[in-house]
Design an enzyme around this catalytic site. Structure first.
Site, mmCIF file in Angstrom:
data_model
loop_
_atom_site.group_PDB
_atom_site.id
_atom_site.type_symbol
_atom_site.label_atom_id
_atom_site.label_comp_id
_atom_site.label_asym_id
_atom_site.label_seq_id
_atom_site.Cartn_x
_atom_site.Cartn_y
_atom_site.Cartn_z
ATOM 1 C CG HIS A 224 9.735 39.147 7.920
ATOM 2 N ND1 HIS A 224 9.097 39.522 6.763
ATOM 3 C CD2 HIS A 224 10.355 37.968 7.636
ATOM 4 C CE1 HIS A 224 9.315 38.610 5.827
ATOM 5 N NE2 HIS A 224 10.078 37.660 6.330
ATOM 6 C CG ASP B 41 5.457 38.750 12.299
ATOM 7 O OD1 ASP B 41 4.996 37.594 12.206
ATOM 8 O OD2 ASP B 41 6.327 39.207 11.528
ATOM 9 C CD GLN C 29 10.412 32.305 12.474
ATOM 10 O OE1 GLN C 29 10.575 31.180 12.928
ATOM 11 N NE2 GLN C 29 10.578 32.579 11.195
ATOM 12 C CE LYS D 252 8.458 32.000 7.535
ATOM 13 N NZ LYS D 252 8.998 33.310 7.857
ATOM 14 C CB CYS E 49 12.759 39.251 5.108
ATOM 15 S SG CYS E 49 12.581 38.280 3.632
HETATM 16 C C1 LIG Z 1 8.463 34.350 7.485
HETATM 17 C C2 LIG Z 1 8.076 35.497 8.311
HETATM 18 C C3 LIG Z 1 7.141 36.423 7.857
HETATM 19 C C4 LIG Z 1 6.513 36.363 6.503
HETATM 20 O O1 LIG Z 1 5.904 35.154 6.205
HETATM 21 P P1 LIG Z 1 5.295 34.967 4.750
HETATM 22 O O2 LIG Z 1 4.819 33.581 4.710
HETATM 23 O O3 LIG Z 1 6.448 35.205 3.792
HETATM 24 O O4 LIG Z 1 4.256 35.989 4.571
HETATM 25 C C5 LIG Z 1 6.825 37.472 8.681
HETATM 26 N N1 LIG Z 1 7.372 37.586 9.894
HETATM 27 C C6 LIG Z 1 8.265 36.709 10.373
HETATM 28 C C7 LIG Z 1 8.820 36.891 11.742
HETATM 29 C C8 LIG Z 1 8.648 35.634 9.596
HETATM 30 O O5 LIG Z 1 9.539 34.766 10.077
#
Ligand SMILES: *Cc1c(COP(=O)(O)O)cnc(C)c1O
Length: 425
Positions: A141, A218, A221, A244, A382
């Site tokens: 992302h 990260d 998800q 999320k 993104c």
């Molecule tokens: C949504 C997402 C982000 C960023 O999340 P934010 O709430 O916009 O900071 C980063 N990495 C992944 C894999 C995402 O799905």
């Protein structure tokens, strides 16, 4: 064939999706109602962008503001202490959720994006020098790309990129080949928001640690779709974003190993993060508060607590099984449509389906399926470098959550067929 298929509920699985749906008020609404014409039932397949909120989260936040709200950490009065207790209780809950060794490893941020900016600014600017290398993957992302590019501009670091295979799988051999004496940090997604690919986090960490390189993941998800254990992975950093995970916006989490956080300087300065302030010199608190300048998102941490309680009550394994079933079913339904191409078919992937339809621009597709009440995301998600990797300008993305049903996967497939007919594709 579709009418032979029943939902997870009627199949008699333990996961009662209709009961789950009843917990999410927004799912009862329809969309595109016009005077004299009822709307279409909402088919929400955009949870990878942001998930809907269960009543438990909405109520916990309202109740907190009605009954316990005050600023945290600074007050001696009753409500300030109550609010501080709730805030720190959320930190403990997050620590447990990630199986972190302690709550002092949990830093609250604004979102996952800020977590990566914190690592890049604080750790990156302190410990990385010109020519040092940071390894990311092509499926990151932008939140895990652009902070490293800012560091590149500031410090002259080098960004190395791990490729993915045709099926979207993480190329572990290529990754191992990129690690060298100049590598100073690895920062990789645990689950791609476009392909659904789940990366071999434990192996990624092991290979980096053999060379003494710290690893950030990260988990934005990954935490949504299955259990995560930062100690088992041996992650040095692990970030996710509350909205999320069925929680509120405005709140993210950065897990960091205690000994690493302790070596890191503040990311932002202000109130809450200091021990003493004078114009001769200011001293800072220990982590995590060192990294939480200013009034934090207080109500939001209460919301995240409720969200964690909610998913843990349903059972993270049960949620994963339900979503896996939806993914398999939706994949089968979409693949049966002429001209549909799915991006990301790696084994064990998360419930995220990116696809294109021959002869149809994803934005046109998204607009037509929306007329049927089906909410999907279209665009680059993104993740522009990944789009380039697959040679597409954009894709449509249907993402499945714990509240989705097979009937909704049917609605997706039917609306895609309708869009094809509409445009003669
Ligand atoms: C949504 C997402 C982000 C960023 O999340 P934010 O709430 O916009 O900071 C980063 N990495 C992944 C894999 C995402 O799905």
């Amino acid at each position: 064939m579709p009418d032979m298929i029943t939902t997870a509920t009627t199949m008699g699985t333990a996961f009662d999706v209709e009961a789950v749906r009843a917990d999410f008020p927004i799912l009862a609404r329809s969309v595109h109602a016009v005077k004299g014409r009822p709307g279409k039932p909402l088919v929400f397949l955009d949870s990878a962008a942001s998930a809907q909120k269960p009543r438990a989260v909405i109520d916990a936040m309202s109740r907190f503001m009605e009954e316990e709200y005050a600023n945290v950490h600074r007050g001696v009065h009753y409500l300030s202490q109550r609010a501080t207790d709730r805030f720190e209780e959320a930190r403990r809950k997050v620590a447990r959720f990630l199986n972190a060794p302690g709550d002092q490893c949990i830093v609250f941020t604004r979102n996952a994006t800020e977590a990566f900016n914190l690592i890049a600014s604080s750790y990156g600017r302190t410990f990385l020098e010109r020519g040092d290398e940071v390894v990311v993957s092509v499926m990151e992302h932008h939140a895990n790309i652009v902070p490293w590019q800012l560091l590149q501009a500031a410090k002259g670091i080098v960004i190395r990129v791990v490729p993915v295979g045709e099926d979207g799988s993480f190329d572990l051999d290529a990754y191992a080949g990129l690690l060298n004496d100049r590598t100073k940090l690895v920062s990789i997604t645990h689950c791609s928001n476009v392909l659904g690919t789940v990366t071999p986090a434990k192996e990624i960490a092991r290979l980096a640690h053999e060379r003494g390189i710290p690893v950030a993941f990260d988990g934005s998800q990954a935490v949504v779709h299955g259990p995560v254990d930062v100690q088992d992975i041996d992650a040095d950093f692990y970030a996710f974003t509350a909205h999320k995970l069925y929680g509120p916006t405005g709140l993210g989490v950065l897990y960091g190993k205690r000994e690493i956080l302790k070596r890191m300087p503040p990311y932002q300065g202000g109130g809450e993060m200091i021990q003493t302030v004078s114009f001769e010199g200011t001293t800072f608190k220990e982590p995590p508060m060192r990294f939480e300048a200013g009034t934090p998102p207080i109500t939001e941490t209460v919301g995240l607590s409720a969200a964690i309680d909610y998913v843990e009550a349903l059972g993270r394994e049960a949620i994963a099984a339900h979503e896996h079933d939806l993914l398999a079913y939706a994949t089968e339904r979409l693949q049966a449509i002429d001209g549909v191409r799915i991006y990301g078919t790696a084994p064990g992937k998360g419930p995220i389906l990116s696809f294109t339809v021959d002869g149809l621009h994803p934005h046109d597709l998204g607009t037509i399926v929306d007329q049927y009440g089906v909410a999907v995301r279209v665009g680059r998600h993104c993740a522009e470098p990944l789009m380039d990797r697959f040679g597409v300008g954009a894709t449509a993305r249907a993402s499945f959550a714990l509240y989705n049903t097979r009937a909704e996967a049917d609605a997706l497939a039917e609306s895609v067929i309708a869009a094809k007919e509409f445009f003669g594709a």
